[in-house]
Design an enzyme around this catalytic site. Structure first.
Site, PDB file in Angstrom:
ATOM      1  N   TYR A  13       0.815  -1.214   0.000  1.00 11.19           N
ATOM      2  CA  TYR A  13       0.000   0.000   0.000  1.00 11.19           C
ATOM      3  C   TYR A  13       0.853   1.271   0.000  1.00 11.19           C
ATOM      4  CZ  TYR A  13      -4.397  -2.462   0.763  1.00 11.19           C
ATOM      5  OH  TYR A  13      -5.496  -3.245   0.606  1.00 11.19           O
ATOM      6  N   ASP A  33       9.943  -6.628  -4.486  1.00 11.85           N
ATOM      7  CA  ASP A  33       9.125  -7.348  -3.504  1.00 11.85           C
ATOM      8  C   ASP A  33       9.564  -8.810  -3.498  1.00 11.85           C
ATOM      9  OD1 ASP A  33       6.141  -6.527  -2.155  1.00 11.85           O
ATOM     10  OD2 ASP A  33       6.700  -8.644  -2.172  1.00 11.85           O
ATOM     11  N   LYS A 205       4.964   9.404  14.570  1.00 15.37           N
ATOM     12  CA  LYS A 205       4.048   8.515  13.869  1.00 15.37           C
ATOM     13  C   LYS A 205       3.162   7.735  14.857  1.00 15.37           C
ATOM     14  CE  LYS A 205       2.243   5.596  11.109  1.00 15.37           C
ATOM     15  NZ  LYS A 205       1.575   5.715   9.851  1.00 15.37           N
ATOM     16  N   ASN A 209      -1.256   8.016  15.623  1.00 13.78           N
ATOM     17  CA  ASN A 209      -2.262   6.947  15.575  1.00 13.78           C
ATOM     18  C   ASN A 209      -2.786   6.603  16.964  1.00 13.78           C
ATOM     19  OD1 ASN A 209      -2.379   6.825  12.856  1.00 13.78           O
ATOM     20  ND2 ASN A 209      -1.048   5.048  12.630  1.00 13.78           N
ATOM     21  N   CYS A 259      -2.979   0.052  11.182  1.00 14.42           N
ATOM     22  CA  CYS A 259      -2.265   1.220  11.714  1.00 14.42           C
ATOM     23  C   CYS A 259      -2.754   1.550  13.109  1.00 14.42           C
ATOM     24  CB  CYS A 259      -2.479   2.396  10.775  1.00 14.42           C
ATOM     25  SG  CYS A 259      -2.131   1.978   9.066  1.00 14.42           S
TER      26      CYS A 259
HETATM   27  N1  SAJ Z   1     -12.711   4.705  13.105  1.00 14.64           N
HETATM   28  C1  SAJ Z   1     -13.770   4.836  13.985  1.00 14.64           C
HETATM   29  N2  SAJ Z   1     -14.234   6.080  14.276  1.00 14.64           N
HETATM   30  C2  SAJ Z   1     -13.684   7.199  13.726  1.00 14.64           C
HETATM   31  C3  SAJ Z   1     -12.601   7.077  12.851  1.00 14.64           C
HETATM   32  C4  SAJ Z   1     -12.136   5.812  12.544  1.00 14.64           C
HETATM   33  O1  SAJ Z   1     -14.288   3.844  14.512  1.00 14.64           O
HETATM   34  O2  SAJ Z   1     -14.181   8.286  14.033  1.00 14.64           O
HETATM   35  C5  SAJ Z   1     -12.193   3.374  12.787  1.00 14.64           C
HETATM   36  C6  SAJ Z   1     -12.240   3.032  11.291  1.00 14.64           C
HETATM   37  O3  SAJ Z   1     -13.489   2.527  10.917  1.00 14.64           O
HETATM   38  C7  SAJ Z   1     -11.140   2.006  11.202  1.00 14.64           C
HETATM   39  C8  SAJ Z   1     -10.117   2.496  12.220  1.00 14.64           C
HETATM   40  O4  SAJ Z   1     -10.820   3.370  13.084  1.00 14.64           O
HETATM   41  O5  SAJ Z   1     -11.576   0.723  11.591  1.00 14.64           O
HETATM   42  C9  SAJ Z   1      -8.931   3.233  11.633  1.00 14.64           C
HETATM   43  O6  SAJ Z   1      -9.358   4.063  10.561  1.00 14.64           O
HETATM   44  P1  SAJ Z   1      -8.770   5.534  10.312  1.00 14.64           P
HETATM   45  O7  SAJ Z   1      -9.486   6.103   9.170  1.00 14.64           O
HETATM   46  O8  SAJ Z   1      -8.795   6.288  11.597  1.00 14.64           O
HETATM   47  O9  SAJ Z   1      -7.255   5.319  10.026  1.00 14.64           O
HETATM   48  P2  SAJ Z   1      -6.386   4.381   9.058  1.00 14.64           P
HETATM   49  O10 SAJ Z   1      -5.932   3.197   9.848  1.00 14.64           O
HETATM   50  O11 SAJ Z   1      -7.046   4.137   7.759  1.00 14.64           O
HETATM   51  O12 SAJ Z   1      -5.143   5.357   8.794  1.00 14.64           O
HETATM   52  C10 SAJ Z   1      -4.435   5.905   9.895  1.00 14.64           C
HETATM   53  C11 SAJ Z   1      -4.274   7.406   9.646  1.00 14.64           C
HETATM   54  N3  SAJ Z   1      -3.815   8.050  10.871  1.00 14.64           N
HETATM   55  C12 SAJ Z   1      -4.460   9.105  11.384  1.00 14.64           C
HETATM   56  O13 SAJ Z   1      -5.438   9.594  10.878  1.00 14.64           O
HETATM   57  C13 SAJ Z   1      -3.871   9.690  12.632  1.00 14.64           C
HETATM   58  C14 SAJ Z   1      -3.293   7.629   8.511  1.00 14.64           C
HETATM   59  O14 SAJ Z   1      -2.997   8.995   8.373  1.00 14.64           O
HETATM   60  C15 SAJ Z   1      -1.990   6.852   8.772  1.00 14.64           C
HETATM   61  O15 SAJ Z   1      -1.078   6.992   7.717  1.00 14.64           O
HETATM   62  C16 SAJ Z   1      -2.357   5.399   8.866  1.00 14.64           C
HETATM   63  O16 SAJ Z   1      -3.223   5.247  10.005  1.00 14.64           O
HETATM   64  C17 SAJ Z   1      -1.086   4.590   9.045  1.00 14.64           C
HETATM   65  O17 SAJ Z   1      -0.626   4.020   8.062  1.00 14.64           O
HETATM   66  O18 SAJ Z   1      -0.517   4.589  10.141  1.00 14.64           O
END
Ligand code: SAJ
Length: 424
Positions: A13, A33, A205, A209, A259
């Site tokens: 990704y 890869d 980082k 998260n 993440c």
């Molecule tokens: N989720 C909720 N409620 C929310 C937001 C998200 O339940 O209000 C859930 C989502 O459905 C999902 C999980 O949290 O299951 C994570 O989703 P996400 O959209 O918060 O994040 P990721 O994992 O797709 O991406 C995150 C991002 N980090 C942040 O926003 C701080 C992204 O910028 C990072 O690059 C990525 O992690 C990573 O690779 O670490």
């Protein structure tokens, strides 16, 4: 510093969009890869992952002749490690992919090269794990070659845009390494590039998260309270968020992906005695699929023999990624309780999940069911018209775990709708 050739290790990704971005900006890129299937897929002009805009970017990179897909590392001016960091059953980071990627660079590392780690890793991985492996060459990090940590921070679903536009942090093991990293990434990054040291960049980082995880855990606890106290959490959140300094996130079926559901553990691992809040938030979110399952049992009664259609298995809306997905966990919990489930994941209709029956269309997942669960807010599910759904299924009970369906409208269409976070 001039970067004629960049070798990107890991065509996932992050690695694939990264390699393609360098290639479309005139850099010769070796995209490497270890998985022969991925190599074959890419060489045949296909993709093994779904990400909006990625296909066009990869094609442009391949057509430019700058992106070479390889199964071996090749000599380059810079090496970027973008491999996964999974975790063991006890939640400690499994750095074996990072270690073997670093080892595969060793035979090719030359004086003046730059090595960048992008994989999310526990604090001090760059200095304590990667540097010693690379120094087996006899070259000294910071003296003979540059070494930096630069985390990917892009949001799945928005990777192509965020890769270019987001601010990027580059942490060098010394200031020259950070500057060398800056020279590399400014080839295509338009966002601000912030330089720091490697361990700070690793912390940045993980802190990002973890902040998100702790805040989602809070939202999930609010939803539990609302269910118990007869409150509509969605209304309460929207009112609370009108306060200028409050921004409550969305409750849901749990936190998945590779993440937010993983990274906080890397901080707990580095200092378990002083991180009780981070650990508890993780436990709250990990437990959320069980909470949703218990709610379903409360709403639907006996689950044994109940025919249930599940909409969505991805870890979040409009992506095809099923890693750590709470939807998948709920599916298994329902199955273990004896429900006859069928699931439809439009972004990965043929996902290989042991013993989990997947169907390939909306019609199939709705047909002949007693209850329907909305587990992922994919746009196409959010837009479903309940009057159309009512014709496709005999089910009259629906459970909405993401608050995507307007309750009054679904009720009018003849459904008994139960929404996570809405107490009765
Ligand atoms: N989720 C909720 N409620 C929310 C937001 C998200 O339940 O209000 C859930 C989502 O459905 C999902 C999980 O949290 O299951 C994570 O989703 P996400 O959209 O918060 O994040 P990721 O994992 O797709 O991406 C995150 C991002 N980090 C942040 O926003 C701080 C992204 O910028 C990072 O690059 C990525 O992690 C990573 O690779 O670490």
């Amino acid at each position: 510093m001039i970067f004629n050739t960049v070798c990107v290790l890991g065509m996932g990704y992050i690695g694939l969009p990264l390699a393609s971005s360098f290639a479309t900006h005139g850099v010769r890129v070796v995209g490497m890869d270890v998985n022969p299937q991925i190599i074959n897929t890419l060489r045949n002009g296909a993709l093994h992952i779904h990400e909006p805009g990625l296909r066009a970017l990869v094609q442009e990179a391949l057509q430019s002749g700058n992106l070479l897909i390889r199964q071996e590392v090749e000599a380059a001016d810079a090496f970027i490690i973008a491999v996964p960091t999974p975790f063991y059953a006890d939640k400690r980071a499994d750095l074996s992919f990072v270690q073997s990627a670093a080892e595969s660079i060793v035979p090719h590392l030359r004086q003046g090269n730059l090595v960048v780690l992008e994989s999310t890793s526990p604090p001090q991985t760059t200095t304590h794990v990667v540097a010693p492996i690379l120094e087996r060459t006899g070259l000294k990090a910071g003296k003979d070659f540059f070494l930096a940590y630069s985390p990917e921070r892009v949001l799945p679903g928005q990777i192509i845009r965020e890769l270019v536009e987001n601010a990027r942090v580059i942490g060098g093991i010394d200031p020259q390494s950070a500057q060398s990293g800056q020279a590399l990434y400014q080839i295509f990054v338009r966002g601000e590039i912030v330089l720091t040291d490697a361990t700070t960049a690793e912390m940045v980082k993980l802190m990002e998260n973890t902040t998100r995880d702790v805040n989602i855990a809070l939202a999930n606890e609010f939803s539990r309270l609302a269910n118990r106290l007869g409150v509509d959490v969605w209304e309460a959140i929207s009112i609370a968020n009108r306060h200028p300094r409050v921004k409550i996130l969305r409750p849901g079926p749990g936190v998945g992906g590779h993440c937010v559901s993983v990274d906080p553990w890397f901080l707990v691992e580095s200092a378990p005695d002083i991180t009780p809040l981070i650990r508890t938030a993780r436990q709250v979110n990990d437990n959320q699929p069980h909470f949703v399952f218990e709610l379903a049992r409360h709403w639907l009664g006996e689950l044994k023999g109940l025919k249930i259609g599940l909409l969505g298995l991805a870890f979040k809306p409009d992506v095809d990624d099923l890693r750590e997905s709470p939807a998948v966990e709920i599916a298994y919990l329902l199955q273990q309780a004896g429900a006859a489930i069928e699931a439809f994941e439009p972004f990965k209709p043929d996902a290989d999940l042991p013993r989990l029956p997947l169907v390939s269309s909306l019609e199939c997942v709705l047909a002949g069911k007693d209850a329907i669960f909305l587990l992922v807010a994919h746009t196409q599910f959010c837009q479903l018209d309940p009057f159309v759904v009512a014709k496709l299924t005999p089910a009259r009970q629906v459970i909405d775990t993401v608050n995507a369906w307007e309750r009054a409208r679904w009720s009018t269409a003849g459904f008994k709708i139960h929404t996570l976070g809405v107490g009765q």
